[in-house]
Design an enzyme around this catalytic site. Structure first.
Site, mmCIF file in Angstrom:
data_model
loop_
_atom_site.group_PDB
_atom_site.id
_atom_site.type_symbol
_atom_site.label_atom_id
_atom_site.label_comp_id
_atom_site.label_asym_id
_atom_site.label_seq_id
_atom_site.Cartn_x
_atom_site.Cartn_y
_atom_site.Cartn_z
ATOM 1 N N GLY A 46 4.205 -10.841 0.553
ATOM 2 C CA GLY A 46 3.600 -9.780 1.062
ATOM 3 C C GLY A 46 2.692 -7.983 -0.081
ATOM 4 O O GLY A 46 3.417 -8.535 -1.153
ATOM 5 N N GLN A 51 -0.412 -1.175 -3.925
ATOM 6 C CA GLN A 51 0.319 -1.450 -4.594
ATOM 7 C C GLN A 51 -0.026 -1.370 -5.887
ATOM 8 O O GLN A 51 -0.510 -1.821 -6.784
ATOM 9 C CB GLN A 51 1.009 -2.371 -4.506
ATOM 10 C CG GLN A 51 2.144 -2.310 -3.663
ATOM 11 C CD GLN A 51 2.906 -3.820 -3.501
ATOM 12 O OE1 GLN A 51 3.016 -4.565 -1.956
ATOM 13 N NE2 GLN A 51 3.923 -4.486 -3.824
ATOM 14 N N CYS A 91 10.674 -6.562 -4.142
ATOM 15 C CA CYS A 91 9.201 -6.224 -4.034
ATOM 16 C C CYS A 91 8.387 -6.147 -5.304
ATOM 17 O O CYS A 91 8.966 -6.105 -6.135
ATOM 18 C CB CYS A 91 8.993 -4.400 -3.766
ATOM 19 S SG CYS A 91 7.796 -3.891 -3.788
ATOM 20 N N LEU A 92 7.359 -6.576 -5.444
ATOM 21 C CA LEU A 92 6.364 -6.754 -6.439
ATOM 22 C C LEU A 92 6.177 -5.417 -6.718
ATOM 23 O O LEU A 92 6.305 -5.798 -8.713
ATOM 24 C CB LEU A 92 5.023 -7.824 -6.069
ATOM 25 C CG LEU A 92 4.928 -9.148 -5.665
ATOM 26 C CD1 LEU A 92 3.357 -9.025 -4.941
ATOM 27 C CD2 LEU A 92 5.715 -9.903 -6.078
ATOM 28 N N HIS A 133 8.109 -3.415 5.743
ATOM 29 C CA HIS A 133 8.466 -3.613 3.985
ATOM 30 C C HIS A 133 6.570 -2.862 3.318
ATOM 31 O O HIS A 133 6.506 -2.433 2.598
ATOM 32 C CB HIS A 133 8.506 -4.981 3.527
ATOM 33 C CG HIS A 133 8.732 -4.658 2.355
ATOM 34 N ND1 HIS A 133 9.622 -4.895 1.155
ATOM 35 C CD2 HIS A 133 7.570 -4.286 1.416
ATOM 36 C CE1 HIS A 133 9.591 -4.788 -0.265
ATOM 37 N NE2 HIS A 133 8.494 -4.316 -0.545
ATOM 38 N N GLU A 134 5.612 -3.877 3.748
ATOM 39 C CA GLU A 134 3.927 -3.411 3.837
ATOM 40 C C GLU A 134 3.450 -2.419 4.366
ATOM 41 O O GLU A 134 3.391 -1.424 3.923
ATOM 42 C CB GLU A 134 3.757 -4.628 3.690
ATOM 43 C CG GLU A 134 3.754 -6.359 3.176
ATOM 44 C CD GLU A 134 3.973 -6.482 2.002
ATOM 45 O OE1 GLU A 134 3.943 -4.984 0.730
ATOM 46 O OE2 GLU A 134 5.140 -7.106 1.586
ATOM 47 N N HIS A 137 4.605 1.076 2.291
ATOM 48 C CA HIS A 137 3.938 1.086 1.820
ATOM 49 C C HIS A 137 2.815 2.347 1.799
ATOM 50 O O HIS A 137 2.336 2.010 0.550
ATOM 51 C CB HIS A 137 3.417 -0.069 0.240
ATOM 52 C CG HIS A 137 3.999 -0.708 -0.265
ATOM 53 N ND1 HIS A 137 4.661 -0.600 -1.063
ATOM 54 C CD2 HIS A 137 5.020 -2.278 -0.338
ATOM 55 C CE1 HIS A 137 5.738 -1.136 -2.095
ATOM 56 N NE2 HIS A 137 5.426 -2.516 -1.544
HETATM 57 NI NI NI Z 1 6.603 -4.120 -1.775
#
Ligand code: NI
Length: 167
Positions: A46, A51, A91-92, A133-134, A137
């Site tokens: 995701g 991000q 998380c990236l 989660h996204e 963000h």
């Molecule tokens: Ni994330």
């Protein structure tokens, strides 16, 4: 398509609240395609526009095993949520860390797709977790906001050190 740079915690730009998208035009489609490529390359399941320093309400996801079932959500809204599920999330933007986080197990959501069509769907388990989660963000919120401040400060310190070594 182009690969985009992923912002890393504690970059303050990750705290930006994303704006709703007024129209799904070719610019938005291009953002979505670039985000998908960036996500697959990372690799991740995701990615939120926040991000990659694009502050619009757009997320891309793919929780399939084959990585051939991408989902694009424009202006996503959760309309109903129930149950509770805890899982280890990564998380990236917080590379190298995973933490147990509690989420709703089932959600109903509405969003616009890349053709500009409104859609309504139900998600369970991993997909539900990933959408939540996204969507965090897009509000400038990170999974580390859902863990203890002691642990958050520790991760912050370690990531800053790594980023300074790289700079
Ligand atoms: Ni994330």
């Amino acid at each position: 398509m182009a690969k985009l740079n992923i912002l890393e915690f504690p970059d303050p730009r990750l705290r930006t609240v994303a704006k709703p998208i007024e129209k799904v035009d070719s610019t938005i489609v291009k953002y979505a395609e670039d985000m998908l490529e960036t996500m697959y390359d990372a690799p991740g399941i995701g990615l939120a526009a926040t991000q990659v320093n694009i502050h619009l309400r757009l997320i891309v996801l793919d929780v399939s095993d084959q990585k051939n079932d991408p989902i694009f959500l424009v202006n996503p809204v959760i309309t109903r949520a129930e149950g509770e599920i805890e899982s280890s999330e990564g998380c990236l933007s917080i590379p190298g860390y995973s933490e147990p986080i509690s989420r709703y197990e089932t959600i109903e959501y509405e969003a616009i797709d890349l053709n500009g069509n409104q859609k309504k769907d139900v998600a369970n388990g991993l997909l539900a977790i990933c959408i939540q989660h996204e969507m965090d963000h897009l509000q400038g919120k990170l999974m580390v906001d859902r863990i203890s401040s002691t642990k958050r400060q520790l991760i912050r310190k370690r990531l800053l050190k790594k980023q300074n070594q790289r700079a």
